[in-house]
Scaffold this motif. Structure first.
Motif, PDB file in Angstrom:
ATOM      1  N   SER A  51      31.282  55.687 -25.889  1.00 52.67           N
ATOM      2  CA  SER A  51      30.054  54.969 -26.223  1.00 52.67           C
ATOM      3  C   SER A  51      29.283  54.635 -24.958  1.00 52.67           C
ATOM      4  N   VAL A  52      27.974  54.512 -25.113  1.00 47.35           N
ATOM      5  CA  VAL A  52      27.107  54.054 -24.036  1.00 47.35           C
ATOM      6  C   VAL A  52      26.020  53.196 -24.678  1.00 47.35           C
ATOM      7  N   CYS A  53      25.643  52.116 -23.999  1.00 51.11           N
ATOM      8  CA  CYS A  53      24.639  51.200 -24.531  1.00 51.11           C
ATOM      9  C   CYS A  53      23.351  51.333 -23.725  1.00 51.11           C
ATOM     10  N   LEU A  54      22.236  51.572 -24.412  1.00 60.08           N
ATOM     11  CA  LEU A  54      20.943  51.724 -23.753  1.00 60.08           C
ATOM     12  C   LEU A  54      19.972  50.673 -24.266  1.00 60.08           C
ATOM     13  N   GLY A  55      19.218  50.070 -23.361  1.00 60.16           N
ATOM     14  CA  GLY A  55      18.223  49.075 -23.740  1.00 60.16           C
ATOM     15  C   GLY A  55      17.160  49.678 -24.638  1.00 60.16           C
ATOM     16  N   ASN A  56      16.753  48.931 -25.644  1.00 65.83           N
ATOM     17  CA  ASN A  56      15.775  49.449 -26.595  1.00 65.83           C
ATOM     18  C   ASN A  56      14.404  49.680 -25.960  1.00 65.83           C
ATOM     19  N   HIS A  57      14.152  49.069 -24.813  1.00 67.49           N
ATOM     20  CA  HIS A  57      12.859  49.220 -24.150  1.00 67.49           C
ATOM     21  C   HIS A  57      12.807  50.466 -23.268  1.00 67.49           C
ATOM     22  N   LEU A  58      13.930  51.139 -23.093  1.00 67.65           N
ATOM     23  CA  LEU A  58      13.993  52.264 -22.172  1.00 67.65           C
ATOM     24  C   LEU A  58      13.550  53.565 -22.833  1.00 67.65           C
ATOM     25  N   PRO A  59      12.833  54.425 -22.106  1.00 70.60           N
ATOM     26  CA  PRO A  59      12.494  55.738 -22.652  1.00 70.60           C
ATOM     27  C   PRO A  59      13.739  56.546 -23.003  1.00 70.60           C
ATOM     28  N   SER A  60      14.801  56.350 -22.245  1.00 72.75           N
ATOM     29  CA  SER A  60      16.033  57.094 -22.492  1.00 72.75           C
ATOM     30  C   SER A  60      16.573  56.854 -23.892  1.00 72.75           C
ATOM     31  N   ARG A  61      16.387  55.652 -24.373  1.00 72.03           N
ATOM     32  CA  ARG A  61      16.936  55.310 -25.694  1.00 72.03           C
ATOM     33  C   ARG A  61      16.307  56.184 -26.779  1.00 72.03           C
ATOM     34  N   MET A  62      14.987  56.293 -26.799  1.00 74.63           N
ATOM     35  CA  MET A  62      14.303  57.109 -27.797  1.00 74.63           C
ATOM     36  C   MET A  62      14.600  58.594 -27.600  1.00 74.63           C
ATOM     37  N   LEU A  63      14.628  59.034 -26.332  1.00 71.81           N
ATOM     38  CA  LEU A  63      14.911  60.438 -26.066  1.00 71.81           C
ATOM     39  C   LEU A  63      16.301  60.826 -26.547  1.00 71.81           C
ATOM     40  N   LEU A  64      17.270  59.961 -26.267  1.00 75.98           N
ATOM     41  CA  LEU A  64      18.642  60.266 -26.659  1.00 75.98           C
ATOM     42  C   LEU A  64      18.776  60.311 -28.175  1.00 75.98           C
ATOM     43  N   GLU A  65      18.132  59.365 -28.853  1.00 72.78           N
ATOM     44  CA  GLU A  65      18.193  59.338 -30.326  1.00 72.78           C
ATOM     45  C   GLU A  65      17.559  60.584 -30.930  1.00 72.78           C
ATOM     46  N   THR A  66      16.443  61.005 -30.348  1.00 66.26           N
ATOM     47  CA  THR A  66      15.742  62.193 -30.857  1.00 66.26           C
ATOM     48  C   THR A  66      16.530  63.470 -30.580  1.00 66.26           C
ATOM     49  N   ALA A  67      17.074  63.579 -29.353  1.00 66.66           N
ATOM     50  CA  ALA A  67      17.812  64.797 -28.984  1.00 66.66           C
ATOM     51  C   ALA A  67      19.133  64.911 -29.737  1.00 66.66           C
ATOM     52  N   GLY A  68      19.771  63.775 -30.012  1.00 69.36           N
ATOM     53  CA  GLY A  68      21.066  63.802 -30.702  1.00 69.36           C
ATOM     54  C   GLY A  68      22.205  64.280 -29.825  1.00 69.36           C
ATOM     55  N   LYS A  69      21.983  64.261 -28.520  1.00 66.77           N
ATOM     56  CA  LYS A  69      23.033  64.717 -27.600  1.00 66.77           C
ATOM     57  C   LYS A  69      22.817  64.054 -26.245  1.00 66.77           C
ATOM     58  N   PHE A  70      23.895  63.948 -25.475  1.00 64.71           N
ATOM     59  CA  PHE A  70      23.804  63.379 -24.138  1.00 64.71           C
ATOM     60  C   PHE A  70      25.025  63.789 -23.338  1.00 64.71           C
ATOM     61  N   ALA A  71      24.955  63.575 -22.036  1.00 62.81           N
ATOM     62  CA  ALA A  71      26.092  63.864 -21.152  1.00 62.81           C
ATOM     63  C   ALA A  71      26.275  62.684 -20.202  1.00 62.81           C
ATOM     64  N   ILE A  72      27.484  62.547 -19.717  1.00 60.68           N
ATOM     65  CA  ILE A  72      27.849  61.486 -18.785  1.00 60.68           C
ATOM     66  C   ILE A  72      28.389  62.132 -17.511  1.00 60.68           C
TER      67      ILE A  72
END
Length: 365
Positions: free
Chosen positions: A49-70
């Motif tokens: 899991s990773v927690c992203l602030g709702n105000h961050l652009p990353s949050r919307m991008l990650l939700e839209t893409a449906g994928k991420f890397a660490i």
């Protein structure tokens, strides 16, 4: 009564965490940000899991893409963490000038990160002013072994190792010296005793023993130690670490790093090499053979202890070998209250023989 955000942030700052860069993709290409709010969730199936602030652009991008890397950052990558935390506003392209690899999922990961995870978003949960993304891990890799980058009290740092609970000694003693038996009885190992097989290898691996040699020595009941010569030369650091890994892979019980007797090593270089070597030798034991007769000898011994080393090679009075004098290391261990196998006041008749070298003083225990 709810805790105010400033107090809450200060308290959380007392909890050290690792640092990673979370990356995803969007219409404008790759996007990344530094995060410390990362956690493992499940081993079977593998989930994080990773927690992203709702105000961050990353949050919307990650939700839209449906994928991420660490990408997990190492001790030498604080500059990467600062860049992706937005601490260098003059850098408009955070990926510029860094080496990246694209995962099978199509997400960039830092090429020289300690390790990385490729994830598909499995769940997204509201978490106050953050969103908790749970990722199903689809790919994973460990790219290099080094100490992690830490974040604590709003400061970037490294692992600070405590002193060892005890030190273990191998002592070079002159042939026929009755001191050898006293040292054995006190719990030290004598370097040239039977049951101890030693291989000295150059930093580039020249002289590396064969698997058959190591196996034969172990079958004969010997403790096998492979030493890397001139192990703290900055120009040879990558070669030294590769040779350390090779000795561990051969099945050596111990892997030693030997300082060049004619060229005192920098304490910073000793620290750098030991931090990486100690992780590479496991489950073998890491030991050091430091040079004596220079002003940094005990500094390097202290650095070794603080880097997690508890096994040392020393030289007894009268030995023709060069190295860290036994009395000097005993003096240091007593001052640090780190016990060892030898109490010179009790184990050896003639305490003067184990006194520290000239310029050091210690009172009788």
């Amino acid at each position: 009564m709810p805790v105010d955000s400033a107090t809450f942030r200060t308290v959380l700052g007392q909890w050290p965490s690792g640092v990673c860069v979370v990356t995803t993709t969007g219409a404008r290409g790759a996007h990344g940000m530094t995060a410390s709010s990362f956690s493992s969730v499940s081993l079977d199936p593998p989930m994080v899991s990773v927690c992203l602030g709702n105000h961050l652009p990353s949050r919307m991008l990650l939700e839209t893409a449906g994928k991420f890397a660490i990408s997990f950052l190492g001790k030498d990558q604080a500059h990467v963490g600062r860049r992706f935390a937005g601490q260098h506003p003059e850098i408009t392209d955070r990926f510029a000038g860094l080496d990246w690899t694209i995962t099978p999922n199509g997400v960039p990961v830092l090429s020289d990160a300690v390790a990385w995870l490729d994830c598909r978003v499995a769940h997204a949960y509201p978490g106050g002013d953050h969103t908790i993304f749970v990722g199903a891990v689809t790919e994973a890799a460990t790219q290099r072994v080094t100490s992690p980058l830490l974040f604590h009290s709003r400061t970037w740092g490294q692992v600070a190792d405590p002193l060892p609970t005890a030190i273990h000694l191998t002592v070079d003693v002159a042939a026929g010296d009755p001191l050898a038996q006293a040292l054995r009885e006190a719990g030290a190992r004598i370097r040239h005793d039977a049951g101890h097989a030693e291989f000295l290898v150059a930093a580039d691996g020249t002289g590396l023993p064969s698997s058959a040699q190591v196996t034969a020595a172990r079958r004969a009941g010997a403790t096998v130690a492979g030493y890397v010569a001139d192990a703290f030369d900055p120009a040879r650091e990558p070669l030294v670490l590769a040779t350390v890994e090779a000795l561990a892979a051969l099945g050596c019980d111990e892997v030693g790093l030997a300082e060049h007797p004619a060229g005192p090593a920098s304490p910073l270089q000793v620290r750098r090499v030991l931090q990486d070597a100690i992780a590479r030798v496991r489950p073998a034991t890491l030991r050091v053979r430091l040079a004596g007769g220079h002003s940094l000898a005990l500094v390097n011994a202290l650095v070794a202890m603080k880097s997690g080393v508890s096994h040392f090679d020393t030289v007894a009075p009268g030995s023709p070998a060069a190295g860290l004098p036994l009395g000097d290391l005993l003096h240091l261990s007593r001052q640090l209250e780190v016990p060892g196998p030898i109490d010179p006041a009790e184990a050896v008749d003639g305490r003067d023989r184990l006194r520290p070298a000239q310029g050091l003083t210690s009172s009788p225990p």
